[in-house]
Design an enzyme around this catalytic site. Sequence first.
Site, PDB file in Angstrom:
ATOM      1  CD  GLU A   1      -2.728  -1.283  -0.075  1.00 15.78           C
ATOM      2  OE1 GLU A   1      -2.929  -0.273  -0.777  1.00 15.78           O
ATOM      3  OE2 GLU A   1      -3.136  -2.409  -0.405  1.00 15.78           O
TER       4      GLU A   1
ATOM      5  CG  HIS B   1      -5.601  -6.231  -8.048  1.00 16.26           C
ATOM      6  ND1 HIS B   1      -6.676  -5.410  -8.261  1.00 16.26           N
ATOM      7  CD2 HIS B   1      -4.985  -5.765  -6.938  1.00 16.26           C
ATOM      8  CE1 HIS B   1      -6.716  -4.491  -7.311  1.00 16.26           C
ATOM      9  NE2 HIS B   1      -5.704  -4.684  -6.496  1.00 16.26           N
TER      10      HIS B   1
END
Length: 576
Positions: free
Chosen positions: A380, A473
């Site tokens: 992140e 992703h």
Amino acid sequence: MGLRKTLIAAAVLVLAGQAAASSDHVMAEKAVFSPQENARLLSTLNGERSKHGLDADHGYAIIQQHPGVKGTAITRLNHTYKGVRIFESESVVVTDDGGNIVSETIDERRNAVAGKRLDVTPVLSSKEAIAGVVRTVAPAGEHLVKPTAELILFPLVKSARVAGAESKAEEDLNAVDLEDVVEGYQLAYLVQTRMDKADKPAFYNTIVSASDGAVLKQWDMMQSVAGTGKSLYSGTVPLETTLSGSTYKLLDTTRGTGGTYGGMAITNSNHTANAGSIYTNSTNIWGDGAAYIPGGSTTNANGQTAAVDAMWGLKNTYDMLKNVMGWLSLNGNNTATSIAVHTNTNYDNAYYMDSCKCMFIGDGGSMFKPLASVDVIAHEMGHGVTAATSNLTYSGESGGLNESASDINGEATEAYARAGGTGNVLPWPSANDWATGKEIAKNGQPLRWLWKPSKDGKSPDAWSSTLKNLNVHYSSGPNNRMFYFLAKGSNSSSSSEYYSKYLTKAPLAMTGIGLDKAYRIWFKALTTKFTASTNYANARLKVLQAAQELYGTNSAEAKAVQRAYAAINVGADIAE
């Protein structure tokens, strides 16, 4: 009583007064340019417009500036037309201490404008553009961040085959056989909405026609890892906290400055989509080392454990970037960041929000345990580094590279943390598992396998012309595999998970260069060469440039980059 910084361990108090060691391996910092220096840089670039076939309607606007290596600075600039930004058309300029240009990387989508006269007066107002998007995305939602609408010239891009590839079968195409061609532009708004929709984030970037409000493109901006002081994952760990009066806070003011809290902080969402307040405790012992019990307190020892893991991951990511790369915090300028834990209820996700340079971490639900392992936190935070530098558009191939950059940051940080979290090089052999999110998965299956992305049943191992159509992703998979091969090498046996049919030169098993060199090459390309529209073919060229600048034109490292990309069907293979 004044604020006092204290070194602690989650279960063992460290002697008061013990100073945190600082690295002397940090890159030499170059202060952000003065207004006069920026004016000089812009004047120099504007003076060279004619060699690009551009007139005085074309200009530059500074986006970001960061310290670079050896007294250099990195300036990112948007290309403009009559003051309006041309979307995904950029320059990255490296300058020396004297403000002289060392290098310029140009990704231009402005050439289709050259020689034309475009009207940049919108019919639709920015408020109308925002209202239209909100009606579509979450009409009953709550804005977590004030929505924005930026007037842009949006390029109408098509994919075309280069000369020599016209008759190739689709399955035989290599990434370098295609190029993006700008056919024209449309005046539009880039509308950014960050909303809470029934206690779930609804984050979107939408391109809206400035003439009739039609949606030209939209992509999900949930930059997440999941897609759909006794720590839980790292044992007993030391943390830096702050003592205010008789209360301890999970606030580390030794890492980062400014920001929302004046240092790195862990906050308690307490099952909402909001950041909440900083964790506090009457003692300097945090957590119980056990997974969060659903429905239980988020502030008792069990509820603190997720906060311990989050702070440990944040600390190690910050230290890795600083000590290994000389990069300060997420944006290179040492702006402090924060992480909110216990986000929403039974939430199987974690995400980054650039408006606050902060992260939100769920407790997990059906699939995951609390999403606060070191590699997930570093993933992140990697989005923050990308947002502050190349700002790779979060869709298509650039979106896959964006996600891959975060997976790579997660593996580098995991290796650094598991090797002790000290020093100015990444360990070899590395201690990371090359599998994103393995620790948080309840079934023990990671989110992504870097060496063999297709093990998840959705991610491809190599580039194809349909890669841009996948969720980011999954389109990250080939670049993850490239990075694994670059660091660790491949295997020549076709039955091996480390084999690539695209490696045809000698030796069939390419030689890796180690995690430290691989990461340095990747990081240099990401922060000084990539731009928002960088795709796989373009990434190969820029990563190769970074390797050649760091280690030499014909170096083993540069050859390894070419082989690693060839292994995923991007460019041709070469012999070592």
